[in-house]
Design a protein around this motif. Structure first.
Motif, short mmCIF file in Angstrom:
data_model
loop_
_atom_site.label_atom_id
_atom_site.label_comp_id
_atom_site.label_asym_id
_atom_site.label_seq_id
_atom_site.Cartn_x
_atom_site.Cartn_y
_atom_site.Cartn_z
N SER A 1 0.83 -1.21 0.00
CA SER A 1 0.00 0.00 0.00
C SER A 1 0.86 1.26 0.00
O SER A 1 0.36 2.36 0.21
N ALA A 2 2.16 1.09 -0.26
CA ALA A 2 3.09 2.21 -0.12
C ALA A 2 2.80 3.34 -1.11
O ALA A 2 3.01 4.51 -0.79
N ASP A 3 2.35 3.02 -2.31
CA ASP A 3 2.20 4.04 -3.34
C ASP A 3 0.75 4.26 -3.75
O ASP A 3 0.47 4.56 -4.92
N LEU A 4 -0.18 4.11 -2.83
CA LEU A 4 -1.58 4.31 -3.17
C LEU A 4 -1.84 5.80 -3.40
O LEU A 4 -1.70 6.62 -2.49
N LYS A 5 -2.22 6.14 -4.61
CA LYS A 5 -2.46 7.54 -4.94
C LYS A 5 -3.39 7.59 -6.14
O LYS A 5 -3.36 6.72 -7.01
N GLY A 6 -4.25 8.60 -6.17
CA GLY A 6 -5.17 8.73 -7.29
C GLY A 6 -5.52 10.18 -7.54
O GLY A 6 -4.81 11.10 -7.10
N LEU A 7 -6.62 10.39 -8.23
CA LEU A 7 -7.08 11.72 -8.61
C LEU A 7 -8.21 12.14 -7.67
O LEU A 7 -9.23 11.46 -7.56
N VAL A 8 -8.03 13.26 -6.98
CA VAL A 8 -9.08 13.80 -6.11
C VAL A 8 -10.14 14.45 -7.00
O VAL A 8 -9.83 15.35 -7.78
N VAL A 9 -11.38 13.98 -6.90
CA VAL A 9 -12.44 14.51 -7.77
C VAL A 9 -13.59 15.14 -6.99
O VAL A 9 -14.48 15.74 -7.60
N ALA B 1 -17.95 8.15 4.68
CA ALA B 1 -17.05 9.25 5.05
C ALA B 1 -16.16 9.62 3.87
O ALA B 1 -15.64 10.73 3.80
N GLY B 2 -15.99 8.68 2.94
CA GLY B 2 -15.16 8.93 1.77
C GLY B 2 -15.31 7.80 0.78
O GLY B 2 -15.91 6.76 1.08
N LEU B 3 -14.76 8.00 -0.41
CA LEU B 3 -14.90 7.03 -1.49
C LEU B 3 -13.56 6.87 -2.20
O LEU B 3 -12.93 7.87 -2.57
N ILE B 4 -13.14 5.62 -2.39
CA ILE B 4 -11.91 5.32 -3.12
C ILE B 4 -12.25 4.28 -4.19
O ILE B 4 -12.81 3.23 -3.88
N THR B 5 -11.94 4.58 -5.46
CA THR B 5 -12.16 3.59 -6.52
C THR B 5 -10.89 3.41 -7.34
O THR B 5 -10.08 4.32 -7.46
N GLU B 6 -10.75 2.22 -7.91
CA GLU B 6 -9.59 1.94 -8.75
C GLU B 6 -9.76 2.52 -10.15
O GLU B 6 -8.78 2.86 -10.81
N VAL B 7 -11.01 2.61 -10.60
CA VAL B 7 -11.30 3.08 -11.95
C VAL B 7 -12.18 4.32 -11.86
O VAL B 7 -13.05 4.41 -10.99
N GLY B 8 -11.96 5.26 -12.77
CA GLY B 8 -12.82 6.44 -12.78
C GLY B 8 -12.05 7.69 -13.15
O GLY B 8 -10.81 7.69 -13.17
N GLY B 9 -12.78 8.74 -13.44
CA GLY B 9 -12.18 10.02 -13.80
C GLY B 9 -13.02 11.16 -13.27
O GLY B 9 -13.92 10.96 -12.45
N ARG B 10 -12.75 12.35 -13.77
CA ARG B 10 -13.43 13.55 -13.28
C ARG B 10 -14.94 13.49 -13.48
O ARG B 10 -15.69 14.10 -12.72
N LEU B 11 -15.38 12.78 -14.52
CA LEU B 11 -16.81 12.76 -14.83
C LEU B 11 -17.38 11.35 -14.77
O LEU B 11 -18.37 11.04 -15.43
N SER B 12 -16.75 10.49 -13.98
CA SER B 12 -17.33 9.17 -13.75
C SER B 12 -18.54 9.32 -12.84
O SER B 12 -18.74 10.35 -12.19
N HIS B 13 -19.35 8.26 -12.77
CA HIS B 13 -20.54 8.29 -11.91
C HIS B 13 -20.16 8.63 -10.48
O HIS B 13 -20.79 9.49 -9.83
N ALA B 14 -19.13 7.99 -9.97
CA ALA B 14 -18.72 8.21 -8.58
C ALA B 14 -18.32 9.66 -8.35
O ALA B 14 -18.69 10.27 -7.33
N ALA B 15 -17.59 10.24 -9.29
CA ALA B 15 -17.10 11.62 -9.13
C ALA B 15 -18.25 12.61 -9.11
O ALA B 15 -18.30 13.52 -8.26
N ILE B 16 -19.19 12.46 -10.03
CA ILE B 16 -20.30 13.42 -10.13
C ILE B 16 -21.17 13.37 -8.89
O ILE B 16 -21.50 14.41 -8.29
#
Length: 590
Positions: A392-400, A445-460
């Motif tokens: 889990s050392a390099d877990l990082k993604g895009l904050v949307v 409290a928060g959401l973390i997904t492996e797949v998705g982008g700025r306009l994915s369902h989860a992000a919107i």
């Protein structure tokens, strides 16, 4: 027995070699470069049937919806007539062919196209809502009223060709125009506020959110299921999968959504700090435009999906005529086009049955969200349940979404069927989500997904309800386990503060003392956000009570108020002032 056991392995090797050959043909870089990966399209159609895959491929092929939309907007889209497909099935999962994608969209919008998009935002919106949509909805009413049972089989086949061509060259072109514009405006909003997550002004509620807000009232018996069906009945758990039943076909689908929903109405979003977006008139305009178009994107998709529902109705009628026993979705478009209505279809029935059997062989195969040539060469048919925990050392993604960090216990879910296990205040970790996951969002409290982008369902949806969300976190579901204490940082980093043990032992929590007048109450902090926390205690707390919270090994007293009792022994509290993240790095006590 040996022959039976060897069949899955042989099928696995054939599929692995096919993908390697495809990667080489597509020009995938050797070793570490990405050959295949999953994005928002994989979220829409995670395990496509052959028919749904071939329909989606037609939308992205030369002369398809994306190509036509890019021509209208003046954006280069270099689709090769004889080139490899952009959308690929890998062991039954939808992946994007990365080398093909890079060639098709290498240029991106040029200066002139960018200028036009910036200038014509409201014209684009007006053209869709006032010029295209009224006539389109009238046309859909007529098509939905057709009694398909009265048509000859040959007429049904011809109607299917006409309807899907209309989808490919007209309706979905409008959807793609809005999609491309929405992505451009979201990126513009990020640049306008120096790359930070846009805290968007309140825009029109998306269709998904409107439907979600009906569920608590339906659960309490105050609204009828028909209200949901009228708004959302043509939708499905997987909207773009033609084999997936629609909510207006199967009452059990809606019953499942209602069962997962809270019986309480969704709380209004807390007041947002819009200073970042409003720091300049340019930033303010960019944020407003992004907000309007993320809602418009969902509206365009929602109406277009009525055509997918129509295509499904037509295919079910054909399935019965051709005696396919529900397996017509295992055929491809070109195979349907080649059907002679007056000739026997025994060979097609055999082909469909064979594909269905082959697809089931791969049901337990676990793949990463990004696959390199090396990954494909070393791929092993290890079931998901047997995979080892990865680093889990390099877990990082895009904050949307979200205007603060979050801390809480993780809940890793692999499908909507597991949603019942989700507890208030946990951080949801999933490969990706779809609209059937929405009952969880307001409780997370928060959401973390492996797949998705700025306009994915989860992000919107996360932006609409202001829940911190980080998407595109490669390896999240194999690195994080249910029960881990997770902190989501605003730079997209994800930190595991404490792991659940291999024996399933619960992880430590932040210990705290609650000061209520002259009384000291021992408690555990289940999760913390900038504005409040979820605490667990054996003592009874009442909504409206004022407290002072003292975290373990800290002298700082945080003024707070009890907001609600969320579960037996668990209470949500709101801080008087937003909490700074520093100071939460003290010892975690078991």
């Amino acid at each position: 027995s040996n022959e039976h056991e060897g069949k899955p392995r042989a099928a696995f090797e054939i599929e692995r070699r096919r993908l390697l050959e495809l990667a080489v043909e597509s020009g995938a870089p050797e070793e570490s470069g990405t050959a295949l990966y999953q994005n928002e399209l994989s979220e829409l159609l995670p395990r496509p049937t052959p028919l749904s895959l071939s329909l989606m491929q037609s939308l992205w092929e030369p002369g398809g919806s994306t190509d036509l939309a890019c021509r209208i907007l003046g954006i280069p889209y270099e689709a090769e007539e004889e080139g490899a497909e952009l959308l690929v099935s890998a062991f039954g999962h939808l992946y994007i062919n990365r080398p093909v994608e890079k060639r098709r969209s290498a240029s991106g919008p040029g200066l002139i196209a960018s200028f036009r998009l910036t200038r014509d935002a409201w014209k684009l919106k007006q053209n869709y809502q006032e010029v295209f949509l009224p006539g389109y909805l009238s046309e859909l009413k007529i098509r939905e009223a057709i009694d398909l049972s009265r048509l000859e089989t040959s007429e049904l086949l011809e109607l299917f060709r006409q309807w899907r061509e209309n989808l490919r060259t007209r309706t979905h072109v409008q959807v793609e125009l809005i999609n491309i514009a929405a992505d451009f405006y979201m990126r513009s909003a990020e640049r306008a506020i120096r790359g930070k997550v846009p805290v968007l002004p309140e825009g029109p509620r998306t269709i998904v959110r409107q439907a979600l807000e009906l569920l608590p009232a339906i659960k309490r018996g105050e609204r009828d299921s028909a209200d949901f069906i009228e708004l959302y009945g043509h939708r499905s758990i997987h909207d773009y999968e033609l084999s997936s039943p629609r909510y207006n076909e199967d009452p059990e689908l809606l019953a499942g959504l209602v069962a997962m929903a809270s019986s309480e109405d969704h709380s209004p979003v807390t007041a947002r700090d819009q200073t970042r977006a409003a720091s300049s008139s340019i930033a303010s305009i960019a944020a407003e435009r992004a907000s309007q178009f993320q809602s418009l994107k969902e509206e365009a998709k929602h109406h277009c999906l009525r055509e997918f529902a129509l295509l499904r109705r037509l295919l079910l009628e054909l399935d019965g005529r051709l005696e396919m026993d529900g397996e017509i979705f295992q055929l491809k478009l070109e195979e349907l086009d080649g059907i002679d209505a007056d000739a026997p279809c025994a060979s097609l029935r055999a082909l469909a049955a064979k594909r269905l059997e082959e697809g089931e062989l791969f049901s337990e195969i676990a793949l990463k969200t990004k696959l390199t040539m090396t990954d494909l060469e070393k791929l092993d048919p290890t079931p998901v349940s047997e995979q080892l925990r990865t680093s889990s050392a390099d877990l990082k993604g895009l904050v949307v979404a979200g205007d603060s960090w979050a801390l809480g216990a993780a809940r890793v879910l692999n499908s909507p069927s597991e949603i019942e296990s989700f507890k208030e205040g946990e951080i949801l970790v999933a490969r990706f989500t779809d609209p059937s996951w929405t009952p969880v969002f307001s409780r997370a409290a928060g959401l973390i997904t492996e797949v998705g982008g700025r306009l994915s369902h989860a992000a919107i949806l996360a932006r609409e309800i202001n829940v911190p969300a980080i998407v595109g976190v490669e390896g999240a579901t194999s690195s994080i386990r249910t029960g881990d204490l997770v902190r989501m940082h605003q730079d997209g980093g994800i930190e595991l503060l404490a792991n659940v043990g291999a024996d399933g032992t619960a992880q430590p929590r932040l210990r705290a003392s609650l000061l209520r007048q002259n009384e000291i109450i021992e408690a555990m902090v289940v999760n913390v956000s900038r504005n409040g926390a979820m605490v667990a205690t054996k003592e009874d707390l009442l909504p409206g009570q004022d407290l002072k919270v003292v975290l373990a090994d800290s002298d700082t007293k945080i003024r707070a108020r009890v907001i609600a009792r969320k579960a037996p022994g668990q209470y949500s509290i709101r801080f008087e002032k937003p909490l700074e993240e520093k100071g939460l790095d003290g010892p975690l006590l078991s």
